[in-house]
Design a protein around this motif. Structure first.
Motif, PDB file in Angstrom:
ATOM      1  N   ALA A 161       0.837  -1.192   0.000  1.00  0.00           N
ATOM      2  CA  ALA A 161       0.000   0.000   0.000  1.00  0.00           C
ATOM      3  C   ALA A 161       0.878   1.250   0.000  1.00  0.00           C
ATOM      4  N   PRO A 162       0.402   2.339  -0.580  1.00  0.00           N
ATOM      5  CA  PRO A 162       1.180   3.585  -0.556  1.00  0.00           C
ATOM      6  C   PRO A 162       1.411   4.059   0.878  1.00  0.00           C
ATOM      7  N   CYS A 163       2.618   4.540   1.147  1.00  0.00           N
ATOM      8  CA  CYS A 163       2.992   4.979   2.508  1.00  0.00           C
ATOM      9  C   CYS A 163       2.961   6.498   2.588  1.00  0.00           C
ATOM     10  N   PHE A 164       1.790   7.070   2.844  1.00  0.00           N
ATOM     11  CA  PHE A 164       1.718   8.518   3.056  1.00  0.00           C
ATOM     12  C   PHE A 164       0.486   8.855   3.872  1.00  0.00           C
ATOM     13  N   ALA A 165       0.537  10.015   4.515  1.00  0.00           N
ATOM     14  CA  ALA A 165      -0.601  10.550   5.249  1.00  0.00           C
ATOM     15  C   ALA A 165      -1.373  11.491   4.330  1.00  0.00           C
ATOM     16  N   ARG A 166      -2.641  11.714   4.620  1.00  0.00           N
ATOM     17  CA  ARG A 166      -3.444  12.609   3.787  1.00  0.00           C
ATOM     18  C   ARG A 166      -2.999  14.071   3.928  1.00  0.00           C
ATOM     19  N   ALA A 167      -2.398  14.399   5.053  1.00  0.00           N
ATOM     20  CA  ALA A 167      -1.841  15.735   5.263  1.00  0.00           C
ATOM     21  C   ALA A 167      -0.890  15.670   6.448  1.00  0.00           C
ATOM     22  N   THR A 168      -0.023  16.672   6.548  1.00  0.00           N
ATOM     23  CA  THR A 168       0.814  16.825   7.733  1.00  0.00           C
ATOM     24  C   THR A 168       0.754  18.275   8.195  1.00  0.00           C
ATOM     25  N   TYR A 169       0.831  18.427   9.493  1.00  0.00           N
ATOM     26  CA  TYR A 169       0.845  19.750  10.115  1.00  0.00           C
ATOM     27  C   TYR A 169       2.157  19.905  10.865  1.00  0.00           C
ATOM     28  N   VAL A 170       2.860  21.007  10.588  1.00  0.00           N
ATOM     29  CA  VAL A 170       4.125  21.291  11.264  1.00  0.00           C
ATOM     30  C   VAL A 170       3.926  22.520  12.130  1.00  0.00           C
ATOM     31  N   ALA A 171       3.963  22.326  13.445  1.00  0.00           N
ATOM     32  CA  ALA A 171       3.734  23.432  14.373  1.00  0.00           C
ATOM     33  C   ALA A 171       4.849  24.461  14.282  1.00  0.00           C
ATOM     34  N   ALA A 172       4.500  25.715  14.526  1.00  0.00           N
ATOM     35  CA  ALA A 172       5.487  26.787  14.533  1.00  0.00           C
ATOM     36  C   ALA A 172       6.501  26.561  15.638  1.00  0.00           C
ATOM     37  N   SER A 190      -0.118  28.143  15.749  1.00  0.00           N
ATOM     38  CA  SER A 190       0.250  28.442  14.381  1.00  0.00           C
ATOM     39  C   SER A 190       1.072  27.305  13.796  1.00  0.00           C
ATOM     40  N   GLY A 191       1.051  27.190  12.468  1.00  0.00           N
ATOM     41  CA  GLY A 191       1.837  26.150  11.832  1.00  0.00           C
ATOM     42  C   GLY A 191       1.555  26.071  10.345  1.00  0.00           C
ATOM     43  N   ASP A 192       2.182  25.103   9.701  1.00  0.00           N
ATOM     44  CA  ASP A 192       2.047  24.895   8.265  1.00  0.00           C
ATOM     45  C   ASP A 192       1.306  23.588   8.005  1.00  0.00           C
ATOM     46  N   LEU A 193       0.341  23.644   7.104  1.00  0.00           N
ATOM     47  CA  LEU A 193      -0.454  22.471   6.766  1.00  0.00           C
ATOM     48  C   LEU A 193      -0.164  22.076   5.312  1.00  0.00           C
ATOM     49  N   PHE A 194       0.355  20.852   5.138  1.00  0.00           N
ATOM     50  CA  PHE A 194       0.685  20.327   3.814  1.00  0.00           C
ATOM     51  C   PHE A 194      -0.347  19.258   3.440  1.00  0.00           C
ATOM     52  N   ILE A 195      -1.078  19.483   2.365  1.00  0.00           N
ATOM     53  CA  ILE A 195      -2.147  18.587   1.939  1.00  0.00           C
ATOM     54  C   ILE A 195      -1.642  17.704   0.808  1.00  0.00           C
ATOM     55  N   SER A 196      -1.740  16.413   0.993  1.00  0.00           N
ATOM     56  CA  SER A 196      -1.274  15.459  -0.018  1.00  0.00           C
ATOM     57  C   SER A 196      -2.083  15.548  -1.301  1.00  0.00           C
ATOM     58  N   GLY A 197      -1.531  14.983  -2.360  1.00  0.00           N
ATOM     59  CA  GLY A 197      -2.284  14.840  -3.593  1.00  0.00           C
ATOM     60  C   GLY A 197      -3.562  14.055  -3.308  1.00  0.00           C
ATOM     61  N   THR A 198      -4.687  14.633  -3.654  1.00  0.00           N
ATOM     62  CA  THR A 198      -6.008  14.097  -3.306  1.00  0.00           C
ATOM     63  C   THR A 198      -6.817  13.888  -4.581  1.00  0.00           C
ATOM     64  N   ALA A 199      -7.563  12.799  -4.632  1.00  0.00           N
ATOM     65  CA  ALA A 199      -8.304  12.468  -5.845  1.00  0.00           C
ATOM     66  C   ALA A 199      -9.732  12.055  -5.503  1.00  0.00           C
ATOM     67  N   SER A 200     -10.457  11.625  -6.518  1.00  0.00           N
ATOM     68  CA  SER A 200     -11.863  11.249  -6.382  1.00  0.00           C
ATOM     69  C   SER A 200     -11.963   9.815  -5.861  1.00  0.00           C
ATOM     70  N   ILE A 201     -11.566   9.654  -4.616  1.00  0.00           N
ATOM     71  CA  ILE A 201     -11.581   8.348  -3.948  1.00  0.00           C
ATOM     72  C   ILE A 201     -12.394   8.469  -2.671  1.00  0.00           C
ATOM     73  N   LEU A 202     -13.384   7.616  -2.520  1.00  0.00           N
ATOM     74  CA  LEU A 202     -14.162   7.525  -1.285  1.00  0.00           C
ATOM     75  C   LEU A 202     -13.961   6.128  -0.725  1.00  0.00           C
ATOM     76  N   GLY A 203     -13.647   6.056   0.560  1.00  0.00           N
ATOM     77  CA  GLY A 203     -13.177   4.779   1.087  1.00  0.00           C
ATOM     78  C   GLY A 203     -11.839   4.515   0.431  1.00  0.00           C
TER      79      GLY A 203
END
Length: 307
Positions: free
Chosen positions: A173-184, A190-203
């Motif tokens: 299976a692909p090894c990644f999180a849907r997003a990561t947050y890096v606190a200031a 405060s912090g930075d939010l990185f959103i992964s590549g997201t597609a038309s997938i449900l479940g």
């Protein structure tokens, strides 16, 4: 390297005559250099690193070697947390002549997972990521790592975590999180939010096969659910965002003639402050037509004053 900063050309053409350029800026002093085929730059908070993997007869070994060298660099420079990774895989859904996975992306996922296991990484350690298809015979990898220990991995309530996908999508299976947050560094909210590549997938299933308009809307709905206050708070992040709060968005469109309809839908959904780039790229599944990623800087006061 150009003027002391890493520069990387990626084989994903833009949707207009003007070639899109992605620039990561910092107000801090930057140090840069090369390490075993990898170009890098760092500023004390983030490290940026990039490199290419040739599509040789033993692509899996080359991929493992590249990731191992990258982790060696992080260890040497003291940036232990990988926050965000981009993997641009040439011929991502193409068949490969090996005894392993049937396609290039499956082969890549297997090699990456092996390195993650060797590092002792768990689902609590994996980064946000994008895996899309480039138009060349290389895999281009670039990423951001951080010294912050305040990194939170975020999942989407509408989607099965990628690392739990069933074997029908490949032996690893692909090894990644849907997003990561890096606190200031200063802490607080405060912090930075990185959103992964997201597609038309449900479940774990692709939905609206063949319909780029509905796939785009579902993709945006997935991102909206990901950054919602309810979901962020469930991960311990005191923030609430909408699509209009995203600072930067990158949209990957599979079929060039559908780029304009995708642009219209995104323009209506995203905020006027969002910088949005559109490129033509293959997606990791044949039945996916669009993929969207984003970034948001969350700046909230530690104490709210009520008058």
């Amino acid at each position: 390297m150009r003027n002391g900063f890493p520069e990387l050309s990626i084989a994903v053409p833009g949707t207009t005559a003007t070639r899109p350029v992605e620039v990561w800026r910092t107000s801090r002093r930057v140090e840069s250099g090369f390490h075993d085929g990898l170009a890098y730059a760092y500023d004390g908070r983030y490290l940026f690193c990039s490199g290419r993997i040739r599509h040789t007869a033993d692509y899996a070994a080359a991929t493992r070697d590249a990731y191992v060298r990258a982790f060696e660099l992080l260890d040497r420079l003291g940036y232990p947390e990988v926050a965000r990774v981009w993997n641009i895989v040439g011929g991502i859904t193409g068949q490969v002549a090996t005894e392993g996975p049937a396609d290039r992306y499956g082969e890549f996922c297997q090699a990456r997972a092996q390195v993650f296991r060797q590092r002792g990484l768990t689902v609590k350690d994996i980064p946000a990521a994008t895996g899309i298809g480039g138009h060349d015979d290389h895999t281009t990898v670039y990423f951001l790592a951080t010294r912050s220990r305040g990194v939170i991995r975020i999942e989407n309530p509408l989607q099965v975590p990628a690392y739990e996908y069933p074997e029908r999508y490949g032996p690893e299976a692909p090894c990644f999180a849907r997003a990561t947050y890096v606190a200031a560094e200063t802490g607080g909210r405060s912090g930075d939010l990185f959103i992964s590549g997201t597609a038309s997938i449900l479940g774990h299933l692709t939905v609206h096969e063949g319909d780029v308009e509905r796939q785009t809307r579902t993709t945006l709905e997935n991102i909206a659910a990901l950054v919602s206050g309810k979901n962020l708070r469930s991960h311990g992040i005191d923030a609430e965002l909408t699509l209009r709060d995203l600072d930067c968005v990158k949209v990957y469109v599979k079929r060039p003639h559908e780029a304009e309809i995708v642009r219209q839908i995104c323009t209506a959904s995203l905020g006027s402050k969002s910088e949005v780039g559109y490129v033509i790229a293959d997606i990791c599944r044949d039945d996916l037509l669009v993929e969207i990623e984003g970034f948001a800087s969350i700046s909230r006061p530690d104490v709210e004053t009520v008058n």
